[in-house]
Design a protein around this motif. Structure first.
Motif, PDB file in Angstrom:
ATOM      1  N   PRO A 140       0.800  -1.228   0.000  1.00  0.00           N
ATOM      2  CA  PRO A 140       0.000   0.000   0.000  1.00  0.00           C
ATOM      3  C   PRO A 140       0.830   1.275   0.000  1.00  0.00           C
ATOM      4  O   PRO A 140       0.441   2.262  -0.631  1.00  0.00           O
ATOM      5  N   LEU A 141       1.960   1.268   0.678  1.00  0.00           N
ATOM      6  CA  LEU A 141       2.798   2.472   0.714  1.00  0.00           C
ATOM      7  C   LEU A 141       3.647   2.596  -0.543  1.00  0.00           C
ATOM      8  O   LEU A 141       3.823   3.688  -1.089  1.00  0.00           O
ATOM      9  N   GLY A 142       4.161   1.484  -1.026  1.00  0.00           N
ATOM     10  CA  GLY A 142       5.004   1.517  -2.216  1.00  0.00           C
ATOM     11  C   GLY A 142       4.254   1.944  -3.471  1.00  0.00           C
ATOM     12  O   GLY A 142       4.817   2.599  -4.350  1.00  0.00           O
ATOM     13  N   TYR A 143       2.973   1.584  -3.547  1.00  0.00           N
ATOM     14  CA  TYR A 143       2.158   1.931  -4.719  1.00  0.00           C
ATOM     15  C   TYR A 143       1.288   3.167  -4.478  1.00  0.00           C
ATOM     16  O   TYR A 143       0.355   3.413  -5.226  1.00  0.00           O
ATOM     17  N   GLU A 144       1.582   3.946  -3.455  1.00  0.00           N
ATOM     18  CA  GLU A 144       0.692   5.050  -3.069  1.00  0.00           C
ATOM     19  C   GLU A 144       0.491   6.055  -4.205  1.00  0.00           C
ATOM     20  O   GLU A 144      -0.641   6.435  -4.527  1.00  0.00           O
ATOM     21  N   LYS A 145       1.564   6.499  -4.836  1.00  0.00           N
ATOM     22  CA  LYS A 145       1.447   7.509  -5.899  1.00  0.00           C
ATOM     23  C   LYS A 145       0.662   6.966  -7.087  1.00  0.00           C
ATOM     24  O   LYS A 145      -0.199   7.668  -7.643  1.00  0.00           O
ATOM     25  N   GLU A 146       0.947   5.727  -7.487  1.00  0.00           N
ATOM     26  CA  GLU A 146       0.220   5.143  -8.607  1.00  0.00           C
ATOM     27  C   GLU A 146      -1.268   4.992  -8.291  1.00  0.00           C
ATOM     28  O   GLU A 146      -2.134   5.231  -9.138  1.00  0.00           O
ATOM     29  N   THR A 147      -1.557   4.615  -7.048  1.00  0.00           N
ATOM     30  CA  THR A 147      -2.947   4.443  -6.640  1.00  0.00           C
ATOM     31  C   THR A 147      -3.706   5.755  -6.725  1.00  0.00           C
ATOM     32  O   THR A 147      -4.832   5.815  -7.244  1.00  0.00           O
ATOM     33  N   LEU A 148      -3.106   6.834  -6.230  1.00  0.00           N
ATOM     34  CA  LEU A 148      -3.767   8.140  -6.274  1.00  0.00           C
ATOM     35  C   LEU A 148      -4.000   8.584  -7.719  1.00  0.00           C
ATOM     36  O   LEU A 148      -5.037   9.172  -8.042  1.00  0.00           O
ATOM     37  N   ALA A 149      -3.045   8.292  -8.599  1.00  0.00           N
ATOM     38  CA  ALA A 149      -3.204   8.652 -10.011  1.00  0.00           C
ATOM     39  C   ALA A 149      -4.358   7.878 -10.647  1.00  0.00           C
ATOM     40  O   ALA A 149      -5.151   8.430 -11.421  1.00  0.00           O
TER      41      ALA A 149
END
Length: 491
Positions: free
Chosen positions: A321-330
């Motif tokens: 969840p933390l590693g993919y945070e930026k991609e998730t928000l995008a």
């Protein structure tokens, strides 16, 4: 009687030809079939097959068919083949996908030897499917959504295959305060205070206490509190050992209050139980990673497919969840654009994930400060995980209320919620440690909106600058009467 009931069945069949979704006709047919001296279940199954061939989403017929299957003892593998046929003829058959999800755990259960999911209950009955069959199901469902990426039926089934996280029912935290002579207990699910079956033992002796929820609106709450008899633990020179027994679940949690300490707690951290990793819980990371790559391939072909985007988000949450945070928000931003009708839903879901990530970061840093500012936050969740937080900053978001669940923050000392749209402070209820509140530039318009603050006995500082309520001529004197403990009032 056989002839009478058979005639009734013929009459009902004529009724169903007129209205195949008649509640009364299907219910009465079940009543008649259950009373036939010599029922012809094969005929009833054939009738269901004919009705479903005309409308495969006739849930009245599906309910009746499940009753016939149960009473007549049709083998589970035969029913699974039936779902194969229906799905093979129409991938959009949501009822068949759902029926399949009820059959697989019975026919291909996860064995005791297989490792349980990280967040599933320990024990033999986890209602999960064995790994070998899961892989076959992934292939089947991928064929479906690669064939028609916009059909939701296969995507919902895919979500079920990946698995809903099932938290073990347990006591996740026990907090004890000398100053307040109070004990707070957090659970893994909401509990009814009147029926919970809690036993509090202090230094080996059971105590008679009254457990209650943190807010009067809650009948069920994941956080319960109780007041100890006066003078029980307030002497800092004494050490105490406290145990909370949850008798109904045969579990307990110990907490030691050492000499010189004014408070103590014992808890599971969010990272230990992987509370937010996440709605998906397949045991092997390699399987999740493989599924993520497959769905990403589909996204390359269908870049604006909302089901594809949402599934990618959930897989990323399950993996890191933390590693993919930026991609998730995008991806959330893209979802809001391609599915604007549900933009508010995506906003709330995005807020949920941001709060989860902030809690995880707080756990890793081992602090009691929760801060999430300027992130367009529209709602609050997981407040039961903030029982020990002393300082919370929610400034510059889009919050309209502090919900009743906010009362779970029993250790809160400082609340900052400037530059929001707050009109309701219902959740700021009887917070025993709250000393400072900053609510600059919100929508608080009446003294009634501030009434919950009167239940916070330690409140000393209140900043209300930029709120409509400050425009009243007598507001200062009225507030002094409403909040006599406040010595530093900013209007």
């Amino acid at each position: 009687m056989q002839k009478i009931y058979e005639a009734e069945l013929s009459f009902l069949e004529a009724c169903l030809k007129v209205n195949p979704k008649s509640y009364g006709s299907w219910h009465h047919r079940g009543w008649v079939s259950a009373r036939l001296p010599r029922p012809d279940w094969a005929r009833e199954l054939s009738l269901c097959d004919r009705c479903l061939s005309l409308d495969d989403r006739n849930f009245h017929c599906w309910d009746y068919r499940r009753m016939v299957v149960k009473v007549s003892g049709v083998p589970v593998d035969q029913e699974l083949e039936f779902s194969d046929r229906l799905i093979g003829s129409n991938f959009s058959n949501y009822s068949s996908w759902h029926y399949r999800s009820t059959l697989l755990p019975v026919l291909h259960p996860q064995t005791r030897q297989e490792p349980p999911h990280a967040s599933s209950p320990r024990g033999p009955q986890s209602h999960r499917v064995c790994e070998e069959q899961l892989l076959k199901e992934y292939e089947l469902v991928q064929n479906a959504f690669f064939t028609d990426p916009n059909d939701q039926s296969a995507w919902f089934y895919y979500r079920w295959l990946l698995g809903r996280a099932e938290r073990e029912e347990t006591i996740s935290c026990v907090y004890v305060s000398r100053e307040d002579e109070r004990v707070a207990v957090a659970f893994s699910r909401p509990i009814n205070a009147r029926c919970v079956g809690l036993l509090l033992v202090l230094d080996g002796q059971p105590l008679r206490v009254e457990w209650r929820s943190v807010h009067p609106r809650f009948r069920h709450s994941p956080v319960l509190i109780c007041d100890l008899p006066p003078g029980t633990i307030n002497d800092v020179t004494n050490e105490h050992n406290l145990t909370v027994h949850w008798t109904g679940n045969h579990t307990h949690r110990d907490c030691a209050l050492y000499t010189g300490r004014v408070e103590s707690w014992c808890r599971d951290t969010a990272t230990d139980q992987e509370l937010f990793r996440s709605e998906l819980s397949v045991e092997k990371t390699s399987v999740l990673q493989s599924e993520l790559q497959s769905v990403k391939q589909l996204q390359e072909l269908e870049p604006l497919n909302k089901w594809c985007l949402l599934t990618i988000i959930l897989l990323m949450r399950a993996l890191d969840p933390l590693g993919y945070e930026k991609e998730t928000l995008a991806h959330f931003q893209t979802l809001k654009e391609v599915d604007s009708m549900r933009s508010e839903y995506y906003s709330d879901l995005c807020c949920k994930f941001m709060i989860e990530n902030t809690i995880l970061k707080m756990e890793y840093a081992e602090v009691r400060v929760f801060s999430i500012t300027d992130r367009n936050l529209t709602s609050l969740c997981h407040l039961d995980q903030l029982l020990l937080v002393t300082h919370i900053n929610l400034s510059s978001n889009r919050l309209q209320r502090l919900p009743p669940q906010f009362a779970m923050l029993q250790c809160l000392e400082v609340l900052e919620a400037d530059n929001n749209f707050l009109e309701n402070l219902e959740g700021v209820y009887h917070l025993p440690r709250l000393q400072e509140v900053s609510l600059k530039n919100n929508k608080i318009s009446t003294l009634t909106d501030l009434q919950p603050l009167a239940s916070c006995p330690e409140l000393k500082r209140l900043d209300l600058r930029g709120n409509p309520v400050t425009q009243a001529a007598s507001v200062e004197s009225d507030l002094a009467e409403l909040l006599p403990s406040v010595t530093d009032l900013l209007l």
